[in-house]
Scaffold this motif. Structure first.
Motif, PDB file in Angstrom:
ATOM      1  N   SER A 192       0.810  -1.222   0.000  1.00  0.00           N
ATOM      2  CA  SER A 192       0.000   0.000   0.000  1.00  0.00           C
ATOM      3  C   SER A 192       0.839   1.264   0.000  1.00  0.00           C
ATOM      4  CB  SER A 192      -0.945   0.000   1.204  1.00  0.00           C
ATOM      5  OG  SER A 192      -0.217   0.056   2.420  1.00  0.00           O
ATOM      6  N   ILE A 193       1.948   1.279   0.733  1.00  0.00           N
ATOM      7  CA  ILE A 193       2.743   2.506   0.809  1.00  0.00           C
ATOM      8  C   ILE A 193       3.427   2.784  -0.526  1.00  0.00           C
ATOM      9  CG2 ILE A 193       4.815   1.352   1.707  1.00  0.00           C
ATOM     10  CD1 ILE A 193       3.451   4.896   2.531  1.00  0.00           C
ATOM     11  N   HIS A 194       3.836   1.732  -1.247  1.00  0.00           N
ATOM     12  CA  HIS A 194       4.416   1.937  -2.576  1.00  0.00           C
ATOM     13  C   HIS A 194       3.377   2.538  -3.513  1.00  0.00           C
ATOM     14  CE1 HIS A 194       8.280  -0.124  -1.990  1.00  0.00           C
ATOM     15  NE2 HIS A 194       7.618  -0.959  -1.199  1.00  0.00           N
ATOM     16  N   LEU A 195       2.152   2.043  -3.444  1.00  0.00           N
ATOM     17  CA  LEU A 195       1.074   2.570  -4.277  1.00  0.00           C
ATOM     18  C   LEU A 195       0.792   4.024  -3.938  1.00  0.00           C
ATOM     19  CD1 LEU A 195      -1.150   2.069  -6.376  1.00  0.00           C
ATOM     20  CD2 LEU A 195      -2.622   1.286  -4.509  1.00  0.00           C
ATOM     21  N   LYS A 196       0.732   4.310  -2.641  1.00  0.00           N
ATOM     22  CA  LYS A 196       0.410   5.670  -2.194  1.00  0.00           C
ATOM     23  C   LYS A 196       1.506   6.649  -2.593  1.00  0.00           C
ATOM     24  CE  LYS A 196      -2.706   6.330   0.093  1.00  0.00           C
ATOM     25  NZ  LYS A 196      -4.101   6.676  -0.248  1.00  0.00           N
ATOM     26  N   LEU A 197       2.758   6.279  -2.391  1.00  0.00           N
ATOM     27  CA  LEU A 197       3.867   7.168  -2.743  1.00  0.00           C
ATOM     28  C   LEU A 197       3.960   7.346  -4.249  1.00  0.00           C
ATOM     29  CD1 LEU A 197       6.595   5.968  -0.215  1.00  0.00           C
ATOM     30  CD2 LEU A 197       5.254   8.070  -0.125  1.00  0.00           C
ATOM     31  N   GLY A 198       3.652   6.305  -4.990  1.00  0.00           N
ATOM     32  CA  GLY A 198       3.616   6.422  -6.447  1.00  0.00           C
ATOM     33  C   GLY A 198       2.567   7.420  -6.900  1.00  0.00           C
ATOM     34  N   GLN A 199       1.404   7.402  -6.243  1.00  0.00           N
ATOM     35  CA  GLN A 199       0.346   8.358  -6.560  1.00  0.00           C
ATOM     36  C   GLN A 199       0.780   9.788  -6.255  1.00  0.00           C
ATOM     37  OE1 GLN A 199      -2.918   6.925  -4.194  1.00  0.00           O
ATOM     38  NE2 GLN A 199      -3.624   5.469  -5.752  1.00  0.00           N
ATOM     39  N   VAL A 200       1.474   9.952  -5.131  1.00  0.00           N
ATOM     40  CA  VAL A 200       1.957  11.290  -4.760  1.00  0.00           C
ATOM     41  C   VAL A 200       2.887  11.838  -5.835  1.00  0.00           C
ATOM     42  CG1 VAL A 200       3.396  12.577  -3.132  1.00  0.00           C
ATOM     43  CG2 VAL A 200       1.689  10.970  -2.271  1.00  0.00           C
ATOM     44  N   LEU A 201       3.866  11.045  -6.247  1.00  0.00           N
ATOM     45  CA  LEU A 201       4.831  11.504  -7.253  1.00  0.00           C
ATOM     46  C   LEU A 201       4.141  11.819  -8.571  1.00  0.00           C
ATOM     47  CD1 LEU A 201       7.868   9.097  -6.704  1.00  0.00           C
ATOM     48  CD2 LEU A 201       7.490  11.360  -5.729  1.00  0.00           C
ATOM     49  N   LYS A 202       3.229  10.945  -8.993  1.00  0.00           N
ATOM     50  CA  LYS A 202       2.562  11.116 -10.288  1.00  0.00           C
ATOM     51  C   LYS A 202       1.652  12.340 -10.292  1.00  0.00           C
ATOM     52  CE  LYS A 202      -0.437   8.667 -13.571  1.00  0.00           C
ATOM     53  NZ  LYS A 202      -1.180   7.410 -13.851  1.00  0.00           N
ATOM     54  N   LYS A 203       0.815  12.467  -9.267  1.00  0.00           N
ATOM     55  CA  LYS A 203      -0.167  13.551  -9.263  1.00  0.00           C
ATOM     56  C   LYS A 203       0.455  14.906  -8.938  1.00  0.00           C
ATOM     57  CE  LYS A 203      -4.116  10.566  -8.225  1.00  0.00           C
ATOM     58  NZ  LYS A 203      -5.264  10.284  -7.328  1.00  0.00           N
ATOM     59  N   MET A 204       1.574  14.903  -8.220  1.00  0.00           N
ATOM     60  CA  MET A 204       2.215  16.181  -7.920  1.00  0.00           C
ATOM     61  C   MET A 204       2.888  16.785  -9.153  1.00  0.00           C
ATOM     62  SD  MET A 204       1.424  17.060  -4.935  1.00  0.00           S
ATOM     63  CE  MET A 204       2.385  18.561  -5.078  1.00  0.00           C
ATOM     64  N   GLN A 205       3.035  15.991 -10.216  1.00  0.00           N
ATOM     65  CA  GLN A 205       3.623  16.522 -11.453  1.00  0.00           C
ATOM     66  C   GLN A 205       2.584  17.214 -12.335  1.00  0.00           C
ATOM     67  OE1 GLN A 205       6.808  13.935 -13.361  1.00  0.00           O
ATOM     68  NE2 GLN A 205       5.918  12.446 -11.956  1.00  0.00           N
ATOM     69  N   LEU A 206       1.308  17.078 -11.991  1.00  0.00           N
ATOM     70  CA  LEU A 206       0.268  17.752 -12.765  1.00  0.00           C
ATOM     71  C   LEU A 206       0.378  19.260 -12.554  1.00  0.00           C
ATOM     72  CD1 LEU A 206      -2.747  15.377 -11.993  1.00  0.00           C
ATOM     73  CD2 LEU A 206      -1.300  15.416 -14.037  1.00  0.00           C
ATOM     74  N   PRO A 207       0.047  20.071 -13.576  1.00  0.00           N
ATOM     75  CA  PRO A 207       0.198  21.530 -13.469  1.00  0.00           C
ATOM     76  C   PRO A 207      -0.616  22.109 -12.308  1.00  0.00           C
ATOM     77  CG  PRO A 207      -0.220  20.863 -15.742  1.00  0.00           C
ATOM     78  CD  PRO A 207      -0.460  19.648 -14.892  1.00  0.00           C
ATOM     79  N   LEU A 208      -0.024  23.093 -11.636  1.00  0.00           N
ATOM     80  CA  LEU A 208      -0.705  23.840 -10.582  1.00  0.00           C
ATOM     81  C   LEU A 208      -0.992  25.239 -11.098  1.00  0.00           C
ATOM     82  CD1 LEU A 208       1.501  22.807  -7.513  1.00  0.00           C
ATOM     83  CD2 LEU A 208      -0.709  21.858  -8.164  1.00  0.00           C
TER      84      LEU A 208
END
Length: 659
Positions: free
Chosen positions: A317-333
């Protein structure tokens, strides 16, 4: 304690007691008056320990133990400021200061004689209601009727349920009197009352006196919120997050602690200004809150660093969660007046109780893991392992021992020959720094040079290396022709506008020809595009000193760098010569062709086998360096190589002379 001055507006006395110093370290104006003090400073200076009995000290220690468990205490407290006996109903609760120390927050609710049997109270701070033994309202004072339109006919209407009302009646009959806080909804709005209930035995009635503390409570909650939350992002601040982690540790439920850092945030601040940086932090906090929803807890730990507590579910679960953080934080702000901006984050994770069972260790581990993500290239996550802690411990040890090595001159130089395979002779050597420490053993330059650069000690070490190498070359001067070159590694931190002048004076001092000296600058240095560096290197080249670009192919070089900077030689990194692959063979051939086109020489590093030697020679490489030809040698052994007919050096002699 200025941050708590808002509590001065509360009518009831509040103060903070320091367990260690046995003194009051802050009090609002009501408390200063209650303690018969002339000022807060005078109150804080009082020695409360001198008049404190052992029983009282023991009681306070028991309170502290309860605070650590998150419990509060409500009780009567008697004290005698300036010999005046006072008895107050107080609430005692734990209160952690910014430095982590546990103190006691005391809030006075009522004094012993404030409860009154007379209901004929005119408009004042107290609202009074009288109930019979069944909880039916007998009467209330006019002030209550004036303030609130919602009809109260039973005690249950006030305390919100019949079960609580029945409990109040029973409790009052047993205890005679007690205090509580209630939050009824009267006339459609929130109210918080301090309720003092007293059983009138002779009439079998319950008198409830209410004091509306809604505004004070809101102010108190606001102050408490501000003390534990970040003003910019609304997330927990450092203190609040530490409390969250401490509580999670106490509950002993497995969780992951994630340290998150915004990559290259300083560049945003430098380019666009701090107001844009603040916007970016706020948007980052919002995005993290979207990704890490409850029951995850998120805080801004300081600057561009965030901390998240993620409950553990399973190993994946933590690998999945951290992967989501890295991926979604690259989306434009979307930032105001700027538009879209893209960022990335680096994260490090430690786990409770697998990695550690206390807050400090978990924080340290998560921080180490995050920094490892930065070192690995950013925009990634790293899970803590014990090996990371071992590396950090050794790095700290190196840092401590390094200063002594500089003071006590514990360094030595070794010289690794560079061979001209066309003329079958030595054409130069690289001066290599060596450090053997009594406690650490042999410490590789790859370990201690980065530490020296971080601490600034590289400047003094670099001066020593340059001085020792030039002194040694001066002793070999008669044996060297103008084509023989000793190359000396330098750090970009050593370079400055006056470096060439310093070098020129050293060359003159030791009587060394500039033609016999080269300076090596590593390609992995990301300052190669610095305009000042270009001028500094040009000044060095004007002296006649050659310039080598080391570790070519591994770092930041481009054609423009090679064209604009006055390098004479490139040194092909050993990572390309060490492995025989199609891609490496292509790079080896392309590097030679590029160097020839730019009229530069090439030295191939890391030649360790006969096959590598033969392959590089067949491809046109003239200058080779590596263990197959010779290991780094002590000064006296290298001196022997400079004698006529000394090449090639037998392998067994090379090994004995190795340093």
């Amino acid at each position: 304690m200025n941050e708590y001055n808002v509590l001065n507006q509360l009518s009831n006395p509040i103060w903070i007691f320091d367990f260690e110093k046995k003194s009051i370290i802050w009090a609002n104006s009501s408390a200063v008056e209650l303690w018969e003090a002339t000022s807060l400073a005078e109150l804080a200076a009082r020695d409360l320990k001198s008049g404190m009995s052992e029983a009282v000290e023991a009681t306070l220690e028991s309170y502290r133990a309860k605070f650590e468990k998150g419990e509060n205490i409500r009780t009567w407290w008697t004290f005698t400021p300036k010999q005046k006996l006072k008895r107050k109903l107080c609430v005692f609760s734990g209160f952690k200061l910014s430095d982590g120390r546990q103190t006691m927050l005391v809030e006075v609710l009522s004094n012993e004689y404030s409860l009154r049997r007379d209901l004929a109270i005119t408009i004042g701070s107290n609202l009074s209601l009288l109930f019979d033994k069944y909880g039916v309202l007998i009467s209330c004072n006019d002030y209550f009727k004036t303030c609130f339109y919602r009809p109260v006919t039973e005690l249950a209407d006030l305390v919100c349920c019949q079960a609580v009302a029945d409990n109040w009646i029973r409790r009052a009959q047993i205890e005679q009197e007690f205090d509580a806080e209630i939050e009824p909804e009267l006339d459609g709005s929130y109210h918080c009352f301090k309720a003092s209930a007293k059983w009138l035995q002779d009439k079998a009635q319950l008198l409830v006196s209410l004091t509306d503390i809604s505004e004070q409570k809101q102010m108190f909650h606001k102050a408490s919120f501000q003390a534990t939350h970040d003003e910019l992002t609304g997330l927990f601040n450092r203190r609040g997050m530490l409390e969250v982690i401490d509580e999670a540790v106490v509950q002993e439920k497995p969780f992951h602690l994630v340290f998150i850092d915004v990559d290259k945030f300083k560049q945003v601040n430098d380019i666009y200004g701090h107001h844009v940086g603040d916007q970016l932090l706020s948007k980052t906090a919002d995005k993290l809150s979207e990704i890490l929803k409850e029951p995850c807890k998120i805080g801004r730990f300081g600057g561009d660093e965030f901390l998240a507590l993620v409950p553990a579910q399973n190993s994946a679960s933590i690998h999945l969660k951290l992967g989501q953080v890295l991926k979604k934080m690259q989306l434009p702000l979307q930032l105001k007046n700027l538009g879209d901006i893209c960022i990335s984050v680096s994260a490090g994770c430690s786990s409770f109780p697998h990695n550690a069972k206390d807050t400090d260790s978990l924080l340290k581990q998560a921080g180490l893991a995050m920094h490892q993500s930065k070192l690995n290239g950013r925009n990634r996550y790293h899970l803590f392992t014990p090996h990371l802690m071992e590396e950090q411990s050794r790095k700290v040890h190196i840092r401590q021992r390094l200063s002594r090595a500089v003071e006590l001159n514990k360094f030595t130089l070794a010289y690794q020959p560079i061979y001209d395979v066309c003329e079958n002779r030595i054409r130069g050597a690289e001066a290599l720094l060596r450090w053997h420490d009594e406690e650490l053993g042999q410490v590789a330059p790859s370990e201690f040079v980065p530490v020296a650069e971080e601490t600034g000690q590289i400047v003094n070490i670099g001066k020593w290396v340059l001085k020792q190498a030039l002194k040694q070359v001066s002793q070999w001067q008669e044996k060297l022709d103008h084509t023989f070159t000793i190359s000396i590694n330098i750090s970009p931190i050593q370079l400055h506008a006056g470096f060439s002048n310093d070098l020129s004076q050293m060359l003159k001092k030791y009587g060394v020809s500039a033609a016999n000296i080269a300076l090596e600058l590593t390609e992995s240095c990301n300052v190669l595009n610095n305009q000042d560096l270009r001028y500094w290197l040009e000044d060095i080249a004007k002296l006649g000193v050659k310039l080598y670009l080391d570790d070519f192919g591994t770092g930041y070089s481009s054609l423009s760098v090679l064209h604009n900077l006055p390098f004479h030689v490139v040194k092909l990194d050993k990572s390309f010569t060490g492995t025989d692959s199609e891609s490496n063979r292509t790079i080896i051939a392309a590097t030679l062709a590029l160097a020839k086109a730019l009229n530069m020489a090439v030295i191939a590093e890391g030649v360790e086998t006969e096959n590598q030697y033969t392959s590089l020679q067949s491809q046109g490489y003239r200058y080779l360096q590596g263990y197959y030809l010779s290991r780094p040698l002590r000064q006296e052994c290298f001196s022997a190589l400079l004698s006529p007919g000394a090449y090639p050096l037998p392998a067994e002699v090379s090994e004995k002379c190795e340093l």
